[in-house]
Design an enzyme around this catalytic site. Sequence first.
Site, short mmCIF file in Angstrom:
data_model
loop_
_atom_site.label_atom_id
_atom_site.label_comp_id
_atom_site.label_asym_id
_atom_site.label_seq_id
_atom_site.Cartn_x
_atom_site.Cartn_y
_atom_site.Cartn_z
N CYS A 2 5.82 -7.27 -10.98
CA CYS A 2 6.89 -7.33 -12.16
C CYS A 2 7.79 -6.52 -11.50
O CYS A 2 7.93 -5.58 -10.90
CB CYS A 2 6.58 -6.89 -13.39
SG CYS A 2 5.08 -8.00 -14.18
N ARG A 27 8.81 -8.96 -4.25
CA ARG A 27 7.70 -8.30 -4.78
C ARG A 27 6.35 -9.33 -5.31
O ARG A 27 5.69 -9.17 -5.78
CB ARG A 27 8.09 -7.32 -5.88
CG ARG A 27 8.84 -6.15 -5.34
CD ARG A 27 9.46 -5.46 -6.60
NE ARG A 27 8.77 -4.86 -7.66
CZ ARG A 27 8.24 -3.72 -7.71
NH1 ARG A 27 8.56 -2.96 -6.79
NH2 ARG A 27 7.64 -3.45 -8.56
N TRP A 80 4.90 -10.88 -13.20
CA TRP A 80 3.79 -11.50 -12.64
C TRP A 80 2.69 -11.33 -13.57
O TRP A 80 2.52 -10.34 -13.93
CB TRP A 80 3.63 -10.46 -11.16
CG TRP A 80 2.29 -10.94 -10.58
CD1 TRP A 80 2.21 -11.62 -9.42
CD2 TRP A 80 0.96 -10.41 -10.60
NE1 TRP A 80 1.15 -11.70 -8.85
CE2 TRP A 80 0.15 -10.99 -9.49
CE3 TRP A 80 0.30 -9.39 -11.34
CZ2 TRP A 80 -0.92 -10.79 -9.29
CZ3 TRP A 80 -1.03 -9.33 -11.25
CH2 TRP A 80 -1.90 -10.00 -10.31
N ASN A 106 6.88 -3.25 -17.37
CA ASN A 106 5.87 -3.46 -16.01
C ASN A 106 4.60 -2.62 -16.46
O ASN A 106 4.87 -1.59 -17.25
CB ASN A 106 6.27 -2.95 -14.58
CG ASN A 106 7.45 -3.89 -14.39
OD1 ASN A 106 8.11 -4.97 -14.86
ND2 ASN A 106 8.05 -3.29 -13.26
N GLY A 107 3.25 -3.03 -15.81
CA GLY A 107 2.10 -2.45 -16.19
C GLY A 107 1.50 -2.80 -17.09
O GLY A 107 1.52 -4.30 -17.55
N GLU A 509 -8.79 -9.08 8.90
CA GLU A 509 -7.51 -9.20 8.68
C GLU A 509 -6.74 -10.42 8.85
O GLU A 509 -6.28 -11.14 8.28
CB GLU A 509 -6.58 -7.97 9.44
CG GLU A 509 -4.99 -8.03 9.51
CD GLU A 509 -4.42 -8.02 8.04
OE1 GLU A 509 -5.17 -7.70 7.11
OE2 GLU A 509 -3.13 -8.32 7.87
N LYS A 513 -4.95 -13.02 6.25
CA LYS A 513 -3.73 -13.60 6.34
C LYS A 513 -3.84 -14.97 6.06
O LYS A 513 -2.93 -15.68 5.70
CB LYS A 513 -3.20 -13.35 7.65
CG LYS A 513 -2.60 -12.08 8.19
CD LYS A 513 -1.54 -11.76 7.74
CE LYS A 513 -1.44 -11.18 6.36
NZ LYS A 513 -1.75 -9.66 6.07
N GLU A 516 -4.21 -15.67 2.38
CA GLU A 516 -2.82 -15.37 1.54
C GLU A 516 -1.96 -16.35 1.81
O GLU A 516 -1.41 -16.56 0.56
CB GLU A 516 -2.47 -14.14 2.12
CG GLU A 516 -3.16 -13.04 1.68
CD GLU A 516 -2.31 -11.80 1.98
OE1 GLU A 516 -1.87 -11.61 3.22
OE2 GLU A 516 -2.00 -11.00 1.22
N HIS A 532 -27.34 -13.68 10.17
CA HIS A 532 -27.77 -13.22 9.04
C HIS A 532 -27.44 -14.03 7.88
O HIS A 532 -27.74 -13.64 6.68
CB HIS A 532 -27.64 -11.75 8.98
CG HIS A 532 -28.50 -10.95 10.08
ND1 HIS A 532 -29.88 -10.59 10.23
CD2 HIS A 532 -27.90 -10.19 11.01
CE1 HIS A 532 -29.89 -10.08 11.34
NE2 HIS A 532 -28.79 -9.69 11.84
N LYS A 629 4.00 -8.21 -3.45
CA LYS A 629 4.07 -7.29 -2.41
C LYS A 629 3.56 -5.95 -2.99
O LYS A 629 3.20 -5.16 -1.94
CB LYS A 629 5.61 -7.19 -1.94
CG LYS A 629 5.87 -6.50 -0.62
CD LYS A 629 5.28 -7.09 0.13
CE LYS A 629 5.60 -6.32 1.67
NZ LYS A 629 4.62 -6.94 2.64
O1 M6R Z 1 1.25 -1.68 -0.41
P1 M6R Z 1 -0.08 -1.70 -0.08
O2 M6R Z 1 -0.21 -1.50 1.26
O3 M6R Z 1 -0.84 -0.59 -0.90
O4 M6R Z 1 -0.68 -2.94 -0.68
C1 M6R Z 1 -1.89 -3.08 -0.39
C2 M6R Z 1 -2.41 -4.55 -0.46
O5 M6R Z 1 -1.95 -5.14 -1.80
C3 M6R Z 1 -1.80 -5.60 0.46
O6 M6R Z 1 -1.98 -4.96 1.83
C4 M6R Z 1 -2.05 -6.94 0.60
O7 M6R Z 1 -3.40 -7.14 0.83
C5 M6R Z 1 -1.03 -7.73 1.23
N1 M6R Z 1 -0.54 -8.94 0.74
C6 M6R Z 1 -1.57 -8.17 2.64
O8 M6R Z 1 -1.01 -8.94 3.30
#
Ligand code: M6R
Length: 634
Positions: A2, A27, A80, A106-107, A509, A513, A516, A532, A629
Site C-alpha cells: 500500500c 511498490r 495491496w 497502510n498496515g 534465487e 525469480k 515471481e 531424496h 516491492k
Molecule cells: O525489501 P526486502 O529486501 O526486505 O524484501 C524482501 C522480499 O520481500 C523481496 O526480496 C522479495 O522476495 C522480492 N520480490 C524478490 O524479488
Amino acid sequence: MCGIFAVIGSREVSPLLVDGLRKMEYRGYDSAGLATIQNSNKDHSRNLIIRKSKGKLINLSNLLKKDPIQGHVGIGHTRWATHGKPNEINAHPHIDFTGEIAVVQNGIIENYRDLSHSLLLKGIEFTSQTDTEVIPHLIALEIEKSLNNDCSPNGETLLISVQKVLSLLEGTYALAVIWSKAPDALVVARRQAPLVLGFGEGEFFCASDTPALSGFTRTFLPLENNEVALLTPLGIELYDQSGQRQHRAPSLLKGTEFFGDKKNFRHFMLKEIYEQPETAQLWIERYLPIDLQSDTSIAFPVSKSILNKIDQIQILACGTSRHAAMVGAYLLEQFAGVPTKVYFASEFRYSPPPLSSNTLTIGVSQSGETADTLAALRMEKERRNATNDINFCFHQLGITNRIDSSIGRELDNIIDIGSGIEIGVAATKTFLGQMLSFYGLTLLFASHTKKRNKKEILDLSNDLRLVPRQLTDLIKKHDSLSKELAHLFVDTKDVIFLGRGINYPIALEGALKLKEISYIHAQGYPAGELKHGPIALLDQHVPVVSIAVPGVVYEKVLSNSQEAKARDARLIGIAPYGKESEIFDELFSIPKVSEWVSPLLTVIPLQLFSYHIAAHKGLDVDQPRNLAKSVTVE
Ligand code: M6R
C-alpha cells in the site's frame, strides 16, 4: 505494498495525488483511490468527494478525467489487499457513517474485529471488509463528543480525535485523515509502517516513501514511530505519543533520480539487469578502491570495535535478501571462518534461538521497510538489552539499498549497497549489491580473524574487481540466448533448479525469480537432495536448471545433473563451456572464475531467463500479480 500520498496547499490536489501515487506504483497494489474536500458552488458548503477504482492507477486517472474533482487538500492511496478482496468497495479512502471523514491506511489493525463489534452495537454499519473502516467511524464518534463539548469544528478537533483513536488501535499503521468540516487540516500518523513528511512552498505532503516526493520537494522529515502530525497550508505541527510538541529539522533528499524512465528498455526489470555492471563498478570504487591502505581490506563504515567482539553472526532477512544472506553466510563461514546462521525474519520473530554471546545480528533488506525483518531486528534488540549482560549486547548491522528507510535509521551500522532505486518488483541489481556487501564483510572478517593470508585476501579482492567487466559480457551474451530459449518454456508448468555449496542460494534465487514474474512453479534444491525425493517429479515435461561451477562440488553437481538427464528431464546448464558441459541440452556458459565469486555471475542468466519467459508470455513483469516491492505488513 500500500502507498499513501496526501497533500495540503493552495493548488488543485487531485492531479498531484495521482502523480504522487504513480511514483509509488512500483511498490505493488491492486486498487487505488483518493478523496478531496470540495467547495460547493451552490451553497459554499464543503463536501468530501471520493473516487476509487480497481486495478491500475490508469483506471483511476481515466475516472478522474470523466468525473473530475476539486479541492486543495486530499489523500490518495494504492491498496495491496490484506483484509477483503481487491475491489472498489475495499479500496481506500474509507469514510465514516456521517460521510464527512475520510481515511487512508497502510498496515494491519489487529483488533479491528473487537472494534467493529463495539461499533456495530452502536448501530454503525460497515460497507467494506477492511480492517481500516473502523478508523473513520471511531474518529467520527470522538469528534461528536468534542463538538458536544463545545469544541469548534477545526483542525485541532480533528487532531485530538485522531490522537484518541490511535490509542485504541492495536497493530501497525500509517494513516492520513481529512474532515470536510476542517478543510485546512490534514492529520497523519504512523506506528511501525513508514511515512515521511514533505515540505514544499506553501504546500505540504505526506507519503509512504521518499520517491513519491520527487518533483514536489526535496525537503523531507520521516515521521517517528507513534508520532502524529497536523498539516495545514501554513506548516506542520508534530506531536509524540503523549501529545508533546516535537521540533526536528527536516533533511534534504540526495540525488535527483527520475523514477519513471525505462531508457528504451521494455521493462524496468530488464533495465535493472543491464545496470548490474555499473552497480558492481560503483560498489568497487566506493568500498574496494585500488588505493586502499595496506592494513585495510575494505572501506566499510563499520566500527572496528565490533569486529573484536564478534564470535558468530546471525542474519535476518526475507525473500531474495535471504538468498543474498545465504551466499554471505557461506563466505563468512568458509572463507572467513566465522560461524554464521541465516534466519527467515518471519520465523525468527516467533521462534528465536537461545541467546548466543558475542553475536553480530545483520538485517538485510533492499527496501529497509520489510515488516518482518524490522520486527525481528527490534525484537532481538529488546531481548538482548533485557539481559543486562555485556556478552549478550546487541551488535547490529544493516545492509540496505535505502539508507533513508526505517532500517537505515534504526540500526547504528549500515552498509549502503548503493544500487540506485530499483523499480521492478523482482529484485535483481539490489541482490547483486547485497551479495557484494557480503563479499566486503567477508574480506573484513577474514583479515581480522587471520583465517586467510594476505595473498588469499588479495586474490579475492582482485577477482571481485574483474566482475563488472564479466557481467557486461555475460549480459550481452545471454540476453539474446535467453530470449531465443524463452519460447520453448512458455508452456512449462514446473522447473527444478539445482546448485550446491555457494551456488545453492543461486538455485533458490533462480526459482524465486521464475515463480515471481512468470508464474511458473519452480523449486530450488541443493543438487545432492534431488535423489531424496524431488527426482520423482522428473520427466520430459520438467526441465532442470543446473548450476555447475568448477570447485569443491563441481563433479558432484555434474553427477546429480546426469541423474536428472537419465529421467528424460531437459537439462539447462549454467557452467563454463568445455567437455563436461556437453551433458547439457542448453548451455548458458559462464567464464571460468574462482568458485568464490561465481554466484555474482551465475545469477545473471537466471535473471534473464525468467525475464524473457515472462515477457514472452506478455505478463506484467515489473508489477507481477499479488506482489509488492516493499512488504510493510506481517
Ligand atoms: O525489501 P526486502 O529486501 O526486505 O524484501 C524482501 C522480499 O520481500 C523481496 O526480496 C522479495 O522476495 C522480492 N520480490 C524478490 O524479488
